[in-house]
Motif scaffolding. Sequence first.
Motif, PDB file in Angstrom:
ATOM      1  N   PRO A  11     -72.606  49.185 -38.724  1.00 39.77           N
ATOM      2  CA  PRO A  11     -72.231  48.179 -39.699  1.00 39.77           C
ATOM      3  C   PRO A  11     -72.282  46.757 -39.146  1.00 39.77           C
ATOM      4  N   TYR A  12     -72.985  46.523 -38.029  1.00 36.13           N
ATOM      5  CA  TYR A  12     -73.002  45.173 -37.465  1.00 36.13           C
ATOM      6  C   TYR A  12     -73.496  44.099 -38.454  1.00 36.13           C
ATOM      7  N   ALA A  14     -72.766  43.716 -41.403  1.00 37.67           N
ATOM      8  CA  ALA A  14     -71.647  43.283 -42.243  1.00 37.67           C
ATOM      9  C   ALA A  14     -70.828  42.189 -41.561  1.00 37.67           C
ATOM     10  N   ALA A  15     -70.686  42.273 -40.250  1.00 33.48           N
ATOM     11  CA  ALA A  15     -69.938  41.222 -39.545  1.00 33.48           C
ATOM     12  C   ALA A  15     -70.687  39.891 -39.675  1.00 33.48           C
ATOM     13  N   LYS A  17     -72.553  39.062 -42.188  1.00 34.35           N
ATOM     14  CA  LYS A  17     -72.371  38.610 -43.576  1.00 34.35           C
ATOM     15  C   LYS A  17     -70.995  37.982 -43.770  1.00 34.35           C
ATOM     16  N   GLY A  18     -69.994  38.586 -43.139  1.00 36.29           N
ATOM     17  CA  GLY A  18     -68.665  38.009 -43.234  1.00 36.29           C
ATOM     18  C   GLY A  18     -68.645  36.586 -42.681  1.00 36.29           C
ATOM     19  N   VAL A  19     -69.242  36.408 -41.506  1.00 35.72           N
ATOM     20  CA  VAL A  19     -69.283  35.068 -40.907  1.00 35.72           C
ATOM     21  C   VAL A  19     -70.008  34.098 -41.834  1.00 35.72           C
ATOM     22  N   LEU A  21     -70.359  34.261 -45.065  1.00 40.81           N
ATOM     23  CA  LEU A  21     -69.676  34.020 -46.337  1.00 40.81           C
ATOM     24  C   LEU A  21     -68.381  33.221 -46.170  1.00 40.81           C
ATOM     25  N   ARG A  22     -67.924  33.069 -44.953  1.00 39.46           N
ATOM     26  CA  ARG A  22     -66.827  32.128 -44.718  1.00 39.46           C
ATOM     27  C   ARG A  22     -67.319  30.691 -44.740  1.00 39.46           C
ATOM     28  N   THR A  24     -70.520  29.630 -46.325  1.00 36.48           N
ATOM     29  CA  THR A  24     -71.499  29.277 -47.356  1.00 36.48           C
ATOM     30  C   THR A  24     -71.344  30.218 -48.547  1.00 36.48           C
ATOM     31  N   ALA A  26     -74.054  30.917 -50.259  1.00 38.50           N
ATOM     32  CA  ALA A  26     -75.457  31.290 -50.480  1.00 38.50           C
ATOM     33  C   ALA A  26     -75.581  32.746 -50.917  1.00 38.50           C
ATOM     34  N   ARG A  27     -76.596  33.030 -51.700  1.00 42.12           N
ATOM     35  CA  ARG A  27     -76.966  34.409 -51.974  1.00 42.12           C
ATOM     36  C   ARG A  27     -77.476  35.020 -50.676  1.00 42.12           C
ATOM     37  N   ASP A  30     -80.846  41.268 -47.969  1.00 45.62           N
ATOM     38  CA  ASP A  30     -81.287  41.998 -46.777  1.00 45.62           C
ATOM     39  C   ASP A  30     -82.794  42.220 -46.804  1.00 45.62           C
ATOM     40  N   ARG A 139     -73.616  37.819 -34.747  1.00 50.33           N
ATOM     41  CA  ARG A 139     -72.335  37.399 -35.312  1.00 50.33           C
ATOM     42  C   ARG A 139     -71.889  36.050 -34.778  1.00 50.33           C
TER      43      ARG A 139
ATOM     44  N   MET C   1     -64.611  38.272 -54.052  1.00 49.79           N
ATOM     45  CA  MET C   1     -65.517  39.091 -53.252  1.00 49.79           C
ATOM     46  C   MET C   1     -64.919  40.476 -53.030  1.00 49.79           C
ATOM     47  N   ARG C  27     -68.648  38.922 -56.241  1.00 50.89           N
ATOM     48  CA  ARG C  27     -69.730  39.219 -55.298  1.00 50.89           C
ATOM     49  C   ARG C  27     -69.421  40.553 -54.629  1.00 50.89           C
ATOM     50  N   ASP C  30     -71.857  45.069 -49.027  1.00 47.37           N
ATOM     51  CA  ASP C  30     -71.720  46.364 -48.355  1.00 47.37           C
ATOM     52  C   ASP C  30     -71.316  46.187 -46.906  1.00 47.37           C
ATOM     53  N   VAL C  31     -70.243  46.840 -46.503  1.00 45.93           N
ATOM     54  CA  VAL C  31     -69.920  46.941 -45.082  1.00 45.93           C
ATOM     55  C   VAL C  31     -70.784  48.041 -44.467  1.00 45.93           C
ATOM     56  N   THR C  50     -64.725  44.866 -38.250  1.00 46.07           N
ATOM     57  CA  THR C  50     -65.666  44.153 -39.131  1.00 46.07           C
ATOM     58  C   THR C  50     -64.970  43.309 -40.185  1.00 46.07           C
ATOM     59  N   TYR C  53     -63.908  39.476 -40.039  1.00 40.97           N
ATOM     60  CA  TYR C  53     -64.897  38.398 -40.051  1.00 40.97           C
ATOM     61  C   TYR C  53     -65.182  37.903 -41.463  1.00 40.97           C
ATOM     62  N   PHE C  54     -64.635  38.584 -42.468  1.00 42.23           N
ATOM     63  CA  PHE C  54     -64.866  38.181 -43.859  1.00 42.23           C
ATOM     64  C   PHE C  54     -63.838  37.147 -44.309  1.00 42.23           C
ATOM     65  N   PRO C  55     -64.229  36.353 -45.291  1.00 45.03           N
ATOM     66  CA  PRO C  55     -63.236  35.502 -45.954  1.00 45.03           C
ATOM     67  C   PRO C  55     -62.314  36.390 -46.795  1.00 45.03           C
TER      68      PRO C  55
END
Lengths: 268, 268, 268
Positions: A11-12, A14-15, A17-19, A21-22, A24, A26-27, A30, A139, C1, C27, C30-31, C50, C53-55
């Motif tokens: 699931p790396y 996803a980490a 994506k989390g960074v 989405l904090r 930006t 943006a859409r 993948d 990440r 989200m 939004r 997927d994790v 994981t 790291y998300f908002p």
Amino acid sequence: MITLASDFGTPYPAAMKGVLLRRTDARLVDVGHDFPRHDVRTAAFWLRETLPYFPPATHLVVVDPGVGTDRAAIAIRARDHTLVGPDNGVLLPAARRLAGDGALEISVVDEEALEPVVPAGETAPDPGEGPKSNTFHGRDVFAPTAAAVHESDGLDSLSLLTPTTDPVDLELPTATLEDGRAVGEVLVVDDFGNAITNVPGEFLKARERVVANGEPVPVGDTFEAVPAGERLATVGSHGYVELDVNRGRGEAAFDLAVGDRVVLESAD
Amino acid sequence: MITLASDFGTPYPAAMKGVLLRRTDARLVDVGHDFPRHDVRTAAFWLRETLPYFPPATHLVVVDPGVGTDRAAIAIRARDHTLVGPDNGVLLPAARRLAGDGALEISVVDEEALEPVVPAGETAPDPGEGPKSNTFHGRDVFAPTAAAVHESDGLDSLSLLTPTTDPVDLELPTATLEDGRAVGEVLVVDDFGNAITNVPGEFLKARERVVANGEPVPVGDTFEAVPAGERLATVGSHGYVELDVNRGRGEAAFDLAVGDRVVLESAD
Amino acid sequence: MITLASDFGTPYPAAMKGVLLRRTDARLVDVGHDFPRHDVRTAAFWLRETLPYFPPATHLVVVDPGVGTDRAAIAIRARDHTLVGPDNGVLLPAARRLAGDGALEISVVDEEALEPVVPAGETAPDPGEGPKSNTFHGRDVFAPTAAAVHESDGLDSLSLLTPTTDPVDLELPTATLEDGRAVGEVLVVDDFGNAITNVPGEFLKARERVVANGEPVPVGDTFEAVPAGERLATVGSHGYVELDVNRGRGEAAFDLAVGDRVVLESAD
């Protein structure tokens, strides 16, 4: 829009994506996270064949066997697209295709200037004491860079980027064509098992059969040109000659792997 | 909203997404890109079981062993959902379920009328000289069609669609039930290894045991009704009888594959 | 989200997404849906590493071997994050990390109070006659709960939640350190084959070599600290000691699987 490509599996990504989405809204799209591990050339091929179908975007790419070493992080502007990733050549073939006849602007990322990544439940580190890992720059370095690039008004405005003229380059090999004979190699095998060569598709034009590594093979316009389970040569969606099996796996039937030599000759 | 389903693996779906996102701001949602290769019936089953849980959407489906042949591209309107894909039956079971007691409107796509797909860095082709491949209609035909459908005010308004009454149909097989005996088959095996049959779940009602292909098996309301590693018959989330193993793989324990005959009998 | 994590593979997560998107415009991210089947502890580890790291988000988690039994569905508020999933411990390690030094608010879901999930083409059931399955609570219980939580003004406002103080807990095991010797175990093996232990990374500090389960291994700051194919111990991106192979698979080279004992000793 930010696209993401890596060899990370689950699931790396996803980490990352989390960074993102904090930092930006943006859409996120993948491109794929199942690229062959540590295989810079294969990723470079797929990015070159896939990214040009996207609208203007920031493309975050992490296929990075040199993570944690002194290899740089770079950003490349190619017309209205920006690519972010390791300085190992993986971005160059896609960047050149995206630029068309335009020039590339290439910059090195000052990793120390990035806003540190701080997970929820923890406090921000003191300056210079960041939590950056040596094994997960997707990440800790590339996602923050992609977010900064995406949110900026242009690469020029980002103090964390310094122009460079000396990136690590990577050229995908080209085939040689002479006297009705093509000598190339397998660039990649796709998930269907199609062995995609670097021989331009025009080689098959007006041919009904071709000799591939010594064995005659029918040329088909479509997979269904031959019965299920039979071999054929066709022009793939990337414009190259593919060695395929209708409803089967070409790489197995032709006994070919990435990098193997492919000689195509006239069957007449 | 546009959903995407294919047997493409990685990274071909990304090229479809790029094409879509040049033409629409729609939300994109993956149904899955790991459907068994070239297996129209299995994809038809999963689409029928999955798409009805979505809000009104355009559903782009590419499981297409006949790519490049003269099989048509079609669009189907089923109440407030629209499905786009190859005319090989894959869309029909889902479309019928989405329509409920409503009618289906089915149209053939005029592929020559689609706006050509031109990758970044290249110039648009002359009319009629489009870059359409014979092997990747997901990118070159179905994604452009789905974008056009999604952006339209209704299928009637699209000149690229022509009504048809003669699509290729596909009916998933049904089981026969008689005298406390059900004769069906394995429709699909899911990623957990559950062998999902076409025998309606009611067959298990009020039974504690059942005989499956000659062997007695406990009936469970839940997987945990039997110890880990033990076999059971249960009613799956699709309403059919499944042959499962708690925390294991039913298809292996029952030695069943897709299409295999399943006879369920009373154990009394 | 709303983030989604499960052991579902394909295409069950799409049904969850459909249910969510009928009820919310959130939004969706997927994790991962490839967590090892039925393995609550491994999922708990990855979520803990994981989700921080998300908002702020609602996190929908379904790794649920007890589906259909009397195990409860729960929601946990951890600062500005909310987790929804089965009451089997899978949420707790992530929730504790997200909360930092804050408290957890944990509630049990009244499943009968959820708005029933009705697929397109079907009519809503009579009250109390819902179509809830016993095998797919991701679709029928957890997705509706996550949508309700996400659309609410706070967990307090949701009548379908009842506070509980007695959730099923799960603590990831910790290593013991004494006299320059660490005794721990393999927590997970990642997709690269890195064997991630529970020994804190500080154990490697100022060491050039370490003895792992009786065999000397070089300590590297990066994978590339050793030649391709060679073994090393390094500090992974989660802060733990990993046993790795540069450009290879550590778990194979060290003959280690999840749960195996790892003893690290000084090499001096």
